[in-house]
Design a protein around this motif. Structure first.
Motif, PDB file in Angstrom:
ATOM      1  N   ASN A   1       0.797  -1.228   0.000  1.00 47.66           N
ATOM      2  CA  ASN A   1       0.000   0.000   0.000  1.00 47.66           C
ATOM      3  C   ASN A   1       0.826   1.273   0.000  1.00 47.66           C
ATOM      4  O   ASN A   1       0.365   2.330   0.440  1.00 47.66           O
ATOM      5  CB  ASN A   1      -0.977   0.021   1.180  1.00 47.66           C
ATOM      6  CG  ASN A   1      -2.075  -1.001   1.037  1.00 47.66           C
ATOM      7  OD1 ASN A   1      -2.504  -1.313  -0.072  1.00 47.66           O
ATOM      8  ND2 ASN A   1      -2.532  -1.545   2.146  1.00 47.66           N
TER       9      ASN A   1
ATOM     10  N   LYS B   1      -0.626   2.852   4.521  1.00 47.48           N
ATOM     11  CA  LYS B   1      -0.224   1.873   5.530  1.00 47.48           C
ATOM     12  C   LYS B   1       0.345   2.483   6.808  1.00 47.48           C
ATOM     13  O   LYS B   1       0.083   1.993   7.904  1.00 47.48           O
ATOM     14  CB  LYS B   1       0.813   0.911   4.921  1.00 47.48           C
ATOM     15  CG  LYS B   1       1.275  -0.186   5.862  1.00 47.48           C
ATOM     16  CD  LYS B   1       2.233  -1.135   5.186  1.00 47.48           C
ATOM     17  CE  LYS B   1       2.775  -2.174   6.172  1.00 47.48           C
ATOM     18  NZ  LYS B   1       1.709  -3.008   6.745  1.00 47.48           N
ATOM     19  N   THR B   2       1.128   3.547   6.692  1.00 47.70           N
ATOM     20  CA  THR B   2       1.906   4.050   7.830  1.00 47.70           C
ATOM     21  C   THR B   2       1.029   4.423   9.022  1.00 47.70           C
ATOM     22  O   THR B   2       1.330   4.063  10.162  1.00 47.70           O
ATOM     23  CB  THR B   2       2.746   5.267   7.407  1.00 47.70           C
ATOM     24  OG1 THR B   2       3.594   4.886   6.319  1.00 47.70           O
ATOM     25  CG2 THR B   2       3.596   5.763   8.556  1.00 47.70           C
ATOM     26  N   ILE B   3      -0.076   5.138   8.753  1.00 48.51           N
ATOM     27  CA  ILE B   3      -0.970   5.577   9.828  1.00 48.51           C
ATOM     28  C   ILE B   3      -2.313   4.876   9.658  1.00 48.51           C
ATOM     29  O   ILE B   3      -2.920   4.933   8.589  1.00 48.51           O
ATOM     30  CB  ILE B   3      -1.154   7.107   9.801  1.00 48.51           C
ATOM     31  CG1 ILE B   3       0.202   7.806   9.934  1.00 48.51           C
ATOM     32  CG2 ILE B   3      -2.099   7.557  10.914  1.00 48.51           C
ATOM     33  CD1 ILE B   3       0.137   9.313   9.799  1.00 48.51           C
ATOM     34  N   LYS B   4      -2.768   4.233  10.698  1.00 42.54           N
ATOM     35  CA  LYS B   4      -4.015   3.498  10.657  1.00 42.54           C
ATOM     36  C   LYS B   4      -5.179   4.405  10.269  1.00 42.54           C
ATOM     37  O   LYS B   4      -5.314   5.521  10.757  1.00 42.54           O
ATOM     38  CB  LYS B   4      -4.286   2.856  12.021  1.00 42.54           C
ATOM     39  CG  LYS B   4      -5.517   1.951  12.038  1.00 42.54           C
ATOM     40  CD  LYS B   4      -5.725   1.338  13.415  1.00 42.54           C
ATOM     41  CE  LYS B   4      -6.967   0.455  13.434  1.00 42.54           C
ATOM     42  NZ  LYS B   4      -7.192  -0.138  14.780  1.00 42.54           N
ATOM     43  N   ASN B   5      -6.018   3.927   9.344  1.00 40.23           N
ATOM     44  CA  ASN B   5      -7.229   4.613   8.873  1.00 40.23           C
ATOM     45  C   ASN B   5      -6.944   5.857   8.033  1.00 40.23           C
ATOM     46  O   ASN B   5      -7.882   6.574   7.656  1.00 40.23           O
ATOM     47  CB  ASN B   5      -8.149   5.008  10.034  1.00 40.23           C
ATOM     48  CG  ASN B   5      -8.721   3.801  10.750  1.00 40.23           C
ATOM     49  OD1 ASN B   5      -8.850   2.721  10.167  1.00 40.23           O
ATOM     50  ND2 ASN B   5      -9.056   3.962  12.013  1.00 40.23           N
TER      51      ASN B   5
ATOM     52  N   GLU C   1      -5.215   7.478   4.556  1.00 35.43           N
ATOM     53  CA  GLU C   1      -4.640   7.269   3.237  1.00 35.43           C
ATOM     54  C   GLU C   1      -4.411   8.643   2.610  1.00 35.43           C
ATOM     55  O   GLU C   1      -5.266   9.523   2.700  1.00 35.43           O
ATOM     56  CB  GLU C   1      -5.581   6.435   2.363  1.00 35.43           C
ATOM     57  CG  GLU C   1      -4.932   5.939   1.090  1.00 35.43           C
ATOM     58  CD  GLU C   1      -5.666   4.735   0.516  1.00 35.43           C
ATOM     59  OE1 GLU C   1      -5.024   3.968  -0.234  1.00 35.43           O
ATOM     60  OE2 GLU C   1      -6.856   4.566   0.802  1.00 35.43           O
TER      61      GLU C   1
ATOM     62  N   TYR D   1      -9.405  10.096   5.833  1.00 26.76           N
ATOM     63  CA  TYR D   1      -9.273   9.502   7.166  1.00 26.76           C
ATOM     64  C   TYR D   1     -10.634   8.989   7.622  1.00 26.76           C
ATOM     65  O   TYR D   1     -11.640   9.709   7.560  1.00 26.76           O
ATOM     66  CB  TYR D   1      -8.735  10.531   8.153  1.00 26.76           C
ATOM     67  CG  TYR D   1      -8.426   9.956   9.516  1.00 26.76           C
ATOM     68  CD1 TYR D   1      -7.357   9.077   9.692  1.00 26.76           C
ATOM     69  CD2 TYR D   1      -9.207  10.277  10.620  1.00 26.76           C
ATOM     70  CE1 TYR D   1      -7.065   8.541  10.940  1.00 26.76           C
ATOM     71  CE2 TYR D   1      -8.920   9.754  11.874  1.00 26.76           C
ATOM     72  CZ  TYR D   1      -7.850   8.881  12.019  1.00 26.76           C
ATOM     73  OH  TYR D   1      -7.567   8.340  13.247  1.00 26.76           O
TER      74      TYR D   1
ATOM     75  N   THR E   1     -13.761   5.724  13.075  1.00 30.11           N
ATOM     76  CA  THR E   1     -14.690   4.642  13.383  1.00 30.11           C
ATOM     77  C   THR E   1     -15.743   5.078  14.393  1.00 30.11           C
ATOM     78  O   THR E   1     -16.938   4.802  14.217  1.00 30.11           O
ATOM     79  CB  THR E   1     -13.922   3.422  13.927  1.00 30.11           C
ATOM     80  OG1 THR E   1     -12.886   3.075  13.010  1.00 30.11           O
ATOM     81  CG2 THR E   1     -14.849   2.232  14.108  1.00 30.11           C
TER      82      THR E   1
END
Length: 719
Positions: free
Chosen positions: A513, A561-565, A567, A604, A607
């Motif tokens: 990614n 990939k580097t930071i969750k959620n 792109e 981003y 959730t």
């Protein structure tokens, strides 16, 4: 009893002697043992698996000549005819599988999206989830390197090329009228809904010999092969409403969408920088039918849209505003079939028909024009092996254009042209190894209107320097007939095809990614159209003596990939270009080019809030313009362009979404250029007016509701 024992011994002796042992060793091209290879005799259950040093051994009752099959996932399957009695201690060498995921792939000049793409620069969802794109395919592509953001136009300007130098294809078939109709300094949009397409390939240069009649680039849109389920989708928006339904059967499916857009209520609330008599309105619809045969798929796509607007535009050359009343009707039909036949043969064929009619009122004058365009295509492809694939085919383009200009209390002038272009091409894909590949092609076309035949060679090379990185090179010659603004005067003048040569060096890294691309290019133009009047007119003196060059560097980085959620992607472009064309007295950088462009796009997912938010910031340095009050041509520069956009998608329930977006949230006062008076005032000074966006900001609110059997599907993937 003795007889029975004797018969039993004879039976087992015969059985044992009927068994033949087959043995050997499996290695790769470097001589290393292949562990776990599957070895067997074709058509039998007799076989074995290679051990940790590549050895294998098994027995069989088969005799004579047989086919020994050796297979393993990352290697080509080997089939060898053997004599069972004499195959012991033999060595089988497996070749690298050229279809493996880590095989080199040519990337120079092309950026892809979709599930079938080896490396996706954009995803299909990016088209509508990019802040500021407002569901417009073209606006999302403008965040990629190599594309100039020309806010007063809205079309694709690629690497120093005019917008008409890019051609659009749906399922490999050309779209003659890919943009909506508009007037000067009022941006247009792409005609197509992004919800239809499963993948996009956008070539900024050096594209395949399969495509022609484009000097700069091609945009390839591929429709979905099969929808996931039956569903109905409802959209309620501040600018209109839409409804769509999809029905799916065992081998076929049908999707129907319709939309009504009316900007009048929106513009009554939000201040505008232009004077509307009647804001933009449109009614559109589209349908896609798909049928899956055992060996192929047939698609039928049809779309229509009818639009109109009435506007008073400032005119620096007149005391009063110019009233422009435009009505456009457009129809597009596309059929295609793609399937296999025989031994490793593939066929792609289809046709398209496009019709566009404009009725334009310019104060008391009237302009009516219509264009009928068709494209017929046939392509055959043969996979001779995993190392060599050959494709060849032909195209036939038909265009009929008519225009009448009725001058109030004056004359009526008729301009028209009929053009037929026949083209053939061939192209070979050669994989020398998993690290080295080539694509070599040749295209020949004949234009009966220009009475001209052109030959266009093209070649691309790619070399993999490491597991996740590679270099690509590309060279190609390209030709295109001059656009309709010129060749509609063909009865007065003889034109030639405009030409360009592309040279591209590309580096790409892709892993987990993360994608990085760097591309340097050089383009050389010849045969560009020039004329000797202030505007293009029937009595202009034309020639094909124009020339140009464009060179630059495009950079792209995407990280999911580097930071969750999170792109994001970053695009940067530098370009140095000059053109001697149109009525330019000397070679100069055209007004649609900014030397530096930068886009930063973020998405981003929160959730806890059941939300996806996104920001897009677009920046470009000043664009040149010609100030007649100065002696040097195209010496002016606008201030830098900057726009920050935001969007927010909120999941009300599983199938209901509230969506909000705003472009240019900081309200930056951008200037695209200047219109100067054709004549000086009494002091000898040429007055001017700014060319600015139609509004400082654009707000959008929408409610999207999906109704499906599983009660889970929603339009979040489409926003």
């Amino acid at each position: 009893m003795k007889s029975i024992i004797t018969l039993t011994v004879l039976f087992f002796t015969t059985y044992l002697f009927a068994q033949t042992t087959i043995s050997g060793k499996v290695i790769d091209e470097k001589g290393k043992p292949v562990v776990g290879a599957n070895i067997f005799l074709e058509g039998t259950y007799d076989g074995a698996t290679s051990n940790e040093i590549g050895d294998f051994s098994f027995t069989t009752e088969e005799t004579g000549n047989q086919i020994l099959v050796v297979s393993f996932l990352i290697y080509e399957t080997s089939k060898t005819q053997i004599d069972v009695a004499n195959f012991q201690g033999k060595t089988i060498k497996l070749k690298d599988n050229m279809n493996a995921l880590d095989t080199v792939v040519i990337t120079a000049g092309t950026m892809e999206s979709g599930e079938k793409a080896r490396v996706s620069v954009l995803k299909p969802l990016d088209i509508v989830t990019t802040a500021g794109s407002a569901g417009n395919i073209i606006a999302a592509l403008q965040t990629l390197p190599g594309i100039q953001r020309v806010g007063e136009d809205g079309r694709l300007f690629v690497r120093g090329g005019e917008a008409n130098e890019t051609q659009t294809f749906v399922d490999g078939i050309r779209v003659a009228q890919p943009y909506g109709s508009t007037t000067q300094n009022l941006p247009t949009r792409g005609r197509f809904s992004p919800f239809l397409f499963s993948g996009i390939a956008f070539s900024t240069g050096g594209y395949s010999a399969e495509y022609g009649e484009a000097l700069s680039s091609v945009l390839l849109l591929n429709t979905e092969d099969e929808p996931d389920q039956n569903k109905t989708e409802i959209s309620l928006m501040t600018v209109g409403l839409g409804i769509g339904n999809t029905q799916k059967w065992k081998k076929s499916s049908l999707s129907v969408n319709t939309a009504y857009i009316n900007l009048a209520p929106y513009q009554a609330v939000i201040p505008q920088n232009v004077d509307w008599n009647s804001p933009f309105q449109s009614l559109s619809g589209e349908t896609v039918y798909r049928y899956n045969f055992n060996s192929g798929i047939f698609k039928f796509y049809a779309a229509f849209d009818s639009s109109k607007f009435d506007i008073n535009q400032e005119n620096i050359n007149a005391p009063e505003k110019t009233r422009v009343n435009l009505k456009n009707d457009n129809f597009y039909l596309n059929t295609s079939y793609k399937g296999g036949f025989g031994t490793n043969w593939q066929i792609t064929t289809g046709m398209s028909y496009g019709y566009s009619k404009n009725k334009i009122g310019l104060d008391l004058d009237n302009v009516d024009n219509d264009e009928n365009a068709a494209h017929l295509k046939l392509k055959l492809k043969k996979n001779f092996s995993n190392y060599f694939k050959l494709s060849f085919g032909g195209d036939y383009f038909i265009t009929k254009f008519n225009e009448s200009f009725d001058q109030y209390l004056g004359t009526t002038r008729i301009n028209r042209y009929n053009s037929n272009i026949a083209a053939v091409y061939t192209e070979a894909d050669v994989l020398f190894s998993k690290k080295f590949a080539a694509k070599i092609g040749l295209r020949a076309s004949h234009n009966d209107l220009l009475d001209e035949t052109t030959i266009s060679p093209r070649i691309s090379l790619a070399y993999k320097v490491a597991k996740n990185s590679q270099f690509s090179l590309a060279y190609g010659d390209f030709s295109q007939a001059p656009n309709a603004d010129y060749i509609k005067y063909s009865k007065y003048h003889q034109f030639e095809s405009e030409k360009a040569s592309h040279y591209i060096l590309n580096f790409q890294y892709a892993k987990e990614n993360k994608t990085f691309r760097a591309e340097a290019y050089y383009k050389e133009y010849s045969n560009l159209v020039k004329y000797d009047t202030q505007n293009v007119e029937f009595n202009s003196v034309f020639n094909n003596n124009g020339s140009a060059y464009a060179k630059g560097l495009d950079l792209f980085w995407r990280d999911g990939k580097t930071i969750k959620n999170l792109e994001y992607w970053i695009s940067y472009s530098y370009i140095n270009t000059e053109r001697d064309y149109k009525n330019f007295p000397v070679a100069a950088t055209p007004s649609f080019v900014a030397d530096h462009s930068l886009s930063i796009v973020t998405k981003y997912f929160i959730t806890d809030w059941r939300s996806q938010i996104g920001f897009t910031n677009s920046f470009s340095s000043g664009r040149p313009y010609n100030n007649p009050n100065e002696t040097q041509f195209m010496n002016g520069k606008t201030k830098a362009y900057n726009s920050l956009s935001f969007n927010w998608a909120y999941l009300i329930s599983q199938q209901k979404i509230l969506y909000f977006s705003v472009s240019n949230i900081l309200g930056t006062q951008n200037v695209f250029g200047y219109d100067y008076a054709k004549k000086p005032d009494t002091n000898g000074f040429y007055n001017r007016r700014e060319i600015t966006p139609t509004a400082d900001r654009f707000f959008f609110v929408g409610f999207f509701w999906t109704i499906s059997k599983d009660k889970k599907d929603n339009q979040l993937k489409n926003l």
